[in-house]
Design a protein around this motif. Sequence first.
Motif, mmCIF file in Angstrom:
data_model
loop_
_atom_site.group_PDB
_atom_site.id
_atom_site.type_symbol
_atom_site.label_atom_id
_atom_site.label_comp_id
_atom_site.label_asym_id
_atom_site.label_seq_id
_atom_site.Cartn_x
_atom_site.Cartn_y
_atom_site.Cartn_z
ATOM 1 N N ARG A 142 0.829 -1.211 0.000
ATOM 2 C CA ARG A 142 0.000 0.000 0.000
ATOM 3 C C ARG A 142 0.863 1.261 0.000
ATOM 4 N NH1 ARG A 142 -5.355 0.034 3.842
ATOM 5 N NH2 ARG A 142 -6.472 -1.735 2.908
ATOM 6 N N ARG A 143 1.883 1.258 0.817
ATOM 7 C CA ARG A 143 2.724 2.455 0.921
ATOM 8 C C ARG A 143 3.439 2.738 -0.400
ATOM 9 N NH1 ARG A 143 0.213 1.702 4.895
ATOM 10 N NH2 ARG A 143 -1.190 2.819 3.468
ATOM 11 N N ASP A 146 0.809 4.198 -2.749
ATOM 12 C CA ASP A 146 0.519 5.583 -2.362
ATOM 13 C C ASP A 146 1.666 6.515 -2.749
ATOM 14 O OD1 ASP A 146 -1.831 4.648 -1.269
ATOM 15 O OD2 ASP A 146 -1.080 4.603 0.792
ATOM 16 N N ASN A 214 -9.173 5.330 -5.361
ATOM 17 C CA ASN A 214 -8.298 5.699 -4.241
ATOM 18 C C ASN A 214 -8.989 5.538 -2.891
ATOM 19 O OD1 ASN A 214 -6.240 6.342 -6.087
ATOM 20 N ND2 ASN A 214 -6.983 8.445 -6.277
#
Length: 319
Positions: A142-143, A146, A214
């Motif tokens: 996820r990071r 992002d 998102n």
Amino acid sequence: MADSPKPNNTKSSILIIGVTGRLGFELAKASLEASHPTFCLVRSSTFSDAAKSRKLQILTDSGAIVGSLHDEGSLVEALKQVKVVICAVNSRQILDQKPLVSAIKKAGCIQRFIPSEFGLDPDKTHISEMDQGFYSRKSEIRRLVDADGIPHTYVSCNFFMSYLIPSLVQPGLKSPPRDKVTIFGDGNVKGIFIKERDVAAFTISTVDDPHTLNKVLYLRPPGNVYSMNELVEIWEQKIGKKLEKIYVSEEELLTRIKESVVFLETPYPGNMEMVFIYAAFVKGFQTCFEVEAAGGVEGSVLYPELRYTTITTYLDTLL
């Protein structure tokens, strides 16, 4: 198998990775049923595996693209043919999505990425190191997504119905008990179960929906959210018999987890059943927050037209 999917000018083209797995296969079927041009990324060795090859043959309207998560060239070329990427690799391969994230950024054409999560929200599941990094690896992906500004949807479907429910949440059993049942914690914390086919249908519904861009899509459909006490009561009604109930406290469950030789010596899945039970039915990490307050959206609210299998209906198949 067709060389390419049937043309469709209104729905985004989708590349599915991990299509020979249980969820990946359901995702491909749901994509085709929804009339999306559908491609499947497969390794060349897949065609020599009889079981996997049969799955691909069933998906007659999809296009098979030979490639690998570890071959950037073939991966980027595959990505350039589609608008949406859905990854359904198994839990052991979560970090193999790192080169996929890099390739998506390099291709520059992907309008939606749905990474392989399909479980509890990893950013809201805090169980130290007892999960052997199961959730932290998902958060790591996820990071990366992002940080690279990749348009995405994360799907938090909680538990698959084929997991734990066939035993009525009894570790080690393959069918529901008919005499006595173990209840973890006080039995009042609710867990969530969704059939893989339904997870796929909800997931495919998101790909062209701006409401899910998102965002985290949470699946908490009515009829699929129950505590252990409620699950046992439903089962007792179906078999017409009361079960002897043995309650295991949080402390005792933690002791069992820590002392388990299987848990200490083998990687996932090993003895992860008890870890997942602890996360869901003791700590309540599936239901301890409000979806909207968490900045997410709920699938059964967004797509009320989708029919799904409820827990009570599934339990009927186990009688």
